[in-house]
Design an enzyme around this catalytic site. Structure first.
Site, PDB file in Angstrom:
ATOM      1  N   ARG A  40       0.832  -1.206   0.000  1.00  0.00           N
ATOM      2  CA  ARG A  40       0.000   0.000   0.000  1.00  0.00           C
ATOM      3  C   ARG A  40       0.858   1.243   0.000  1.00  0.00           C
ATOM      4  O   ARG A  40       0.564   2.232  -0.656  1.00  0.00           O
ATOM      5  CB  ARG A  40      -0.944   0.011   1.195  1.00  0.00           C
ATOM      6  CG  ARG A  40      -2.144   0.899   0.912  1.00  0.00           C
ATOM      7  CD  ARG A  40      -2.960   1.138   2.120  1.00  0.00           C
ATOM      8  NE  ARG A  40      -2.294   2.063   3.012  1.00  0.00           N
ATOM      9  CZ  ARG A  40      -2.895   2.755   3.949  1.00  0.00           C
ATOM     10  NH1 ARG A  40      -4.171   2.621   4.121  1.00  0.00           N
ATOM     11  NH2 ARG A  40      -2.218   3.564   4.711  1.00  0.00           N
ATOM     12  N   TYR A 154     -23.681   5.125   2.611  1.00  0.00           N
ATOM     13  CA  TYR A 154     -22.444   5.895   2.367  1.00  0.00           C
ATOM     14  C   TYR A 154     -22.692   7.061   1.416  1.00  0.00           C
ATOM     15  O   TYR A 154     -22.133   8.136   1.574  1.00  0.00           O
ATOM     16  CB  TYR A 154     -21.348   4.974   1.812  1.00  0.00           C
ATOM     17  CG  TYR A 154     -20.751   4.092   2.881  1.00  0.00           C
ATOM     18  CD1 TYR A 154     -19.797   4.598   3.766  1.00  0.00           C
ATOM     19  CD2 TYR A 154     -21.142   2.772   3.038  1.00  0.00           C
ATOM     20  CE1 TYR A 154     -19.250   3.804   4.768  1.00  0.00           C
ATOM     21  CE2 TYR A 154     -20.602   1.971   4.030  1.00  0.00           C
ATOM     22  CZ  TYR A 154     -19.659   2.491   4.892  1.00  0.00           C
ATOM     23  OH  TYR A 154     -19.125   1.707   5.892  1.00  0.00           O
TER      24      TYR A 154
END
Ligand code: CP3
Length: 353
Positions: A40, A154
């Site tokens: 990442r 969301y």
């Protein structure tokens, strides 16, 4: 057509006999793995990782290189759909997901496109094809989506929420408007999952993370109804095998009977339920997946093993159990505890088959 070397997951979801109980872990590729954190870091941020098929494939396979897991799950996120609808998803370090645009009015909802996965989310399908090639039939690949209701939370709240004030206001004052959004999401999720299956996903899970914040009536009307429509619209067979569908409503323990009637093959259980009682309630209609409290992974190995044995014993003899956690693994968990968990499930479950 590549045949599967380990098809325990698919067999268990279809309630067929297996030698030992299959196990996978929600969020099995993630920050508790040092090699994930390194990847990442190199990618820059989480969404770059998702949008690069080579990176997404590598991260999907990381936990399988360490543990004897019975399934891979596509590395991606449920919020790729609202991102593809043009809301501009981004992650604020330590704060979770955010959107550049939120959805507040009927006009906003009317302007949202329905997702055409092949055109709008090709990176997800490319990742699936790559992962299947790399897996080479070792274990099945699970595809996934958020539920229409969970995605709507969301989109309307603009990110994570504690009280769901905006979407509940819409639900109770303009239910017809919310229905239009949920219908668009249902069409999008159906297309998304069918495209994943066509690209090589061998089972799919629908994450209804926020279904449990609803009242009984609202859950059935605004979450389960649309998930059932998705299930109804899915490709049922691919590469000569049935494609099982798992519905996971966190906090959905009160509704197992109606979830079992949705047409799904498996129900994901959070840790608040006794899996033996859940089995009695659903009978032989569906398989059950779960349901160890992820917090138990912070305890000594002997405690983890005892809990695995308890869950396996509570489920009891025979078909239809997939071992998992009751929710995603958290970033603070030690890698050794996960290795121990996976081995414990295989070792302790043989006597139940
Ligand atoms: O399970 C897997 O290993 C597959 C990958 C996967 C991710 N997210 C990767 C991820 C899956 C299946 C999801 C689903 C998802 N995403 C859900 C449903 C499951 C659940 O947890 O209830 C939800 C609600 C989301 C939305 C989401 N994505 C949130 C709220 C967050 C931030 C919270 C957090 O844990 O930091 C994400 C980011 C995310 N998705 C991460 C991972 C590995 C962490 C990103 C990072 O910082 O590297």
């Amino acid at each position: 057509m590549s045949s599967l070397k380990n098809d325990r997951l698919l067999r268990a979801l279809l309630r067929q006999p297996v030698d030992v109980t299959p196990v996978w872990v929600m969020r099995q590729a993630g920050r508790y793995l040092p090699e994930y954190r390194a990847r990442r870091q190199r990618a820059g941020d989480f969404m770059s990782l998702c949008k690069n098929p080579d990176a997404a494939c590598a991260v999907t396979l990381q936990p399988l290189e360490r543990f004897n897991l019975d399934a891979a799950i596509l590395f991606s996120d449920i919020l790729t759909i609202p991102d593809a609808m043009g809301l501009g998803l981004y992650f604020e370090e330590g704060e979770g997901p955010r959107f550049q645009k939120t959805v507040a009015s009927i006009k906003d909802i009317e302007n949202l496109p329905i997702v055409n996965t092949a055109v709008d989310l090709p990176y997800v399908l490319d990742a699936i094809r790559l992962i299947r090639r790399e897996l080479n039939g070792a274990v099945p690949l699970i595809g996934f989506s958020g539920s229409p209701w969970t995605l709507a939370t969301y989109m309307i709240e603009g990110g994570s929420s504690k009280d769901f004030a905006r979407i509940k206001t819409m639900l109770y004052s303009q239910p017809d408007v919310l229905d239009i959004l949920l219908e668009k999401l249902t069409a999008s999720v159906t297309d998304y999952l069918n495209a994943q299956i066509a690209a090589g996903a061998q089972a799919v899970q629908i994450f209804d993370t926020w279904g449990g914040v609803l009242s009984n009536a609202a859950y059935h009307q605004f979450s389960l109804k649309y998930m059932a429509q998705v299930v109804d619209g899915l490709i049922t067979e691919s590469e000569g095998r049935e494609v099982p569908v798992i519905l996971f409503t966190k906090g959905g323990g009160g509704w197992l009977e109606s979830i079992a009637g949705s047409g799904c093959h498996g129900i994901g259980l959070d840790w608040s339920q006794d899996i033996g009682e859940a089995r009695e309630r659903v009978g032989d209609q569906v398989a059950l997946q779960g349901n160890m409290d992820p917090a138990i992974l912070r305890a000594p190995m002997s405690t983890i093993e005892a809990e695995v044995d308890t869950i396996l014993s509570r489920y009891g003899q025979g078909v239809g159990h997939v071992f998992n956690l009751g929710h995603g693994i958290t970033p603070d968990i030690e890698v050794a505890q996960v290795a121990g968990l996976v081995d414990a499930v295989h070792e302790l479950s043989a006597k139940f088959h």
